[in-house]
Design a protein around this motif. Sequence first.
Motif, short mmCIF file in Angstrom:
data_model
loop_
_atom_site.label_atom_id
_atom_site.label_comp_id
_atom_site.label_asym_id
_atom_site.label_seq_id
_atom_site.Cartn_x
_atom_site.Cartn_y
_atom_site.Cartn_z
N GLY A 11 -0.35 -1.34 15.23
CA GLY A 11 0.87 -0.57 15.12
C GLY A 11 0.72 0.61 14.18
N ALA A 12 0.07 0.39 13.04
CA ALA A 12 -0.14 1.49 12.10
C ALA A 12 -0.98 2.59 12.73
N THR A 13 -2.00 2.20 13.50
CA THR A 13 -2.85 3.19 14.18
C THR A 13 -2.02 3.99 15.18
N LEU A 14 -1.28 3.29 16.03
CA LEU A 14 -0.48 3.97 17.04
C LEU A 14 0.55 4.90 16.42
N ASN A 15 1.31 4.40 15.46
CA ASN A 15 2.41 5.19 14.92
C ASN A 15 1.91 6.35 14.06
N ALA A 16 0.78 6.17 13.40
CA ALA A 16 0.19 7.29 12.65
C ALA A 16 -0.37 8.34 13.61
N LEU A 17 -0.97 7.90 14.74
CA LEU A 17 -1.44 8.85 15.75
C LEU A 17 -0.26 9.63 16.33
N ARG A 18 0.86 8.95 16.54
CA ARG A 18 2.04 9.62 17.07
C ARG A 18 2.51 10.73 16.13
N GLN A 19 2.51 10.43 14.84
CA GLN A 19 2.97 11.44 13.89
C GLN A 19 2.02 12.63 13.84
N ALA A 20 0.70 12.34 13.83
CA ALA A 20 -0.27 13.43 13.78
C ALA A 20 -0.24 14.25 15.07
N ALA A 21 0.03 13.60 16.20
CA ALA A 21 0.06 14.31 17.48
C ALA A 21 1.17 15.35 17.51
N THR A 22 2.25 15.07 16.80
CA THR A 22 3.39 16.00 16.80
C THR A 22 3.36 16.98 15.63
N GLY A 23 2.29 16.92 14.82
CA GLY A 23 2.14 17.88 13.74
C GLY A 23 2.54 17.38 12.37
N ALA A 24 3.11 16.17 12.30
CA ALA A 24 3.51 15.62 11.00
C ALA A 24 2.30 14.95 10.33
N ALA A 25 2.45 14.69 9.04
CA ALA A 25 1.41 13.96 8.31
C ALA A 25 1.63 12.46 8.53
N PRO A 26 0.56 11.70 8.77
CA PRO A 26 0.72 10.25 8.91
C PRO A 26 1.34 9.66 7.65
N SER A 27 2.15 8.64 7.83
CA SER A 27 2.82 7.99 6.70
C SER A 27 1.81 7.37 5.74
N ALA A 28 2.10 7.46 4.45
CA ALA A 28 1.23 6.85 3.45
C ALA A 28 1.15 5.34 3.65
N VAL A 29 2.26 4.72 4.05
CA VAL A 29 2.27 3.28 4.30
C VAL A 29 1.28 2.92 5.39
N GLN A 30 1.27 3.70 6.45
CA GLN A 30 0.36 3.43 7.56
C GLN A 30 -1.10 3.59 7.12
N LEU A 31 -1.40 4.67 6.43
CA LEU A 31 -2.77 4.91 6.00
C LEU A 31 -3.25 3.87 5.00
N VAL A 32 -2.38 3.53 4.05
CA VAL A 32 -2.76 2.53 3.04
C VAL A 32 -2.96 1.17 3.69
N SER A 33 -2.09 0.81 4.63
CA SER A 33 -2.22 -0.49 5.29
C SER A 33 -3.54 -0.57 6.07
N LEU A 34 -3.92 0.51 6.73
CA LEU A 34 -5.18 0.52 7.46
C LEU A 34 -6.36 0.39 6.50
N ALA A 35 -6.31 1.10 5.38
CA ALA A 35 -7.39 1.01 4.40
C ALA A 35 -7.49 -0.38 3.80
N VAL A 36 -6.35 -0.99 3.51
CA VAL A 36 -6.34 -2.34 2.92
C VAL A 36 -6.90 -3.36 3.91
N VAL A 37 -6.48 -3.26 5.17
CA VAL A 37 -6.99 -4.19 6.19
C VAL A 37 -8.49 -4.01 6.37
N ALA A 38 -8.95 -2.77 6.40
CA ALA A 38 -10.38 -2.51 6.57
C ALA A 38 -11.18 -3.12 5.42
N ALA A 39 -10.72 -2.91 4.18
CA ALA A 39 -11.43 -3.43 3.02
C ALA A 39 -11.33 -4.95 2.93
#
Length: 245
Positions: A204-232
Amino acid sequence: MLTKLTLTEAKLFLRDPAAPIAVAGIPLGLLLVFGLQPGIRQPSADFGGQVPLSAFIAPLALAVLLGMLALTVFPAAIATYREKGVLRRLSASPVPPSRLLTAQLLVNVVAALVVVVLVLGVGTLALRMAAPANPGGFLLVLVLGALALFAVGTVIAALAPSGKVASGIGSAVFFPMLALGGVWVPKEQLPGFLRHVADVLPLGATLNALRQAATGAAPSAVQLVSLAVVAAGCGAVAVRWFRWE
């Protein structure tokens, strides 16, 4: 040695037509089926005045692609090697078993990259879809999303004793993420609490962050941090519990 092993794994990946066809066919099928529907290329109030094709359908196709590869295809391949004793035999040879794991990751990442290019290329050239308005953010999310999802897939591969078990676990993780991550139902249509869940789950974080970037907005910090935390976090768990036999 890693190059030869990667080429061998690539040949094995392509030898079974089911995996490449599914990996390329499902994202492209989603893009084309939805992309040819009337009104999908016009601004919609349901998507905040954005065009659904570029603001939702294309990101959805890419998120599903990463989820399929990371949560089902990759862990099933590694667990099958464990089941057949390939990892055990490699552990007794001069070739470290970790190289096989690396080769499998490389094959899946390259497959993902090829399909990403296909989806964006077909979308922009055949369907006249707008390119991502924030390409840097879009690329960052693709990288972080791939890291997080493949880290989850590596945990599955680390623990599953056989390919069938890995496929079952992967599906049990993948499909709830589709339902709760804003894939089957856009995040805006989920109940309030589930909207926050959608931004935390890796898919969900991947999809919703891609949606924001696709429309020109910056991906949410919550989405990016959650992805980084899950990866680590999942990466650390996989390293700790990975078994070669």
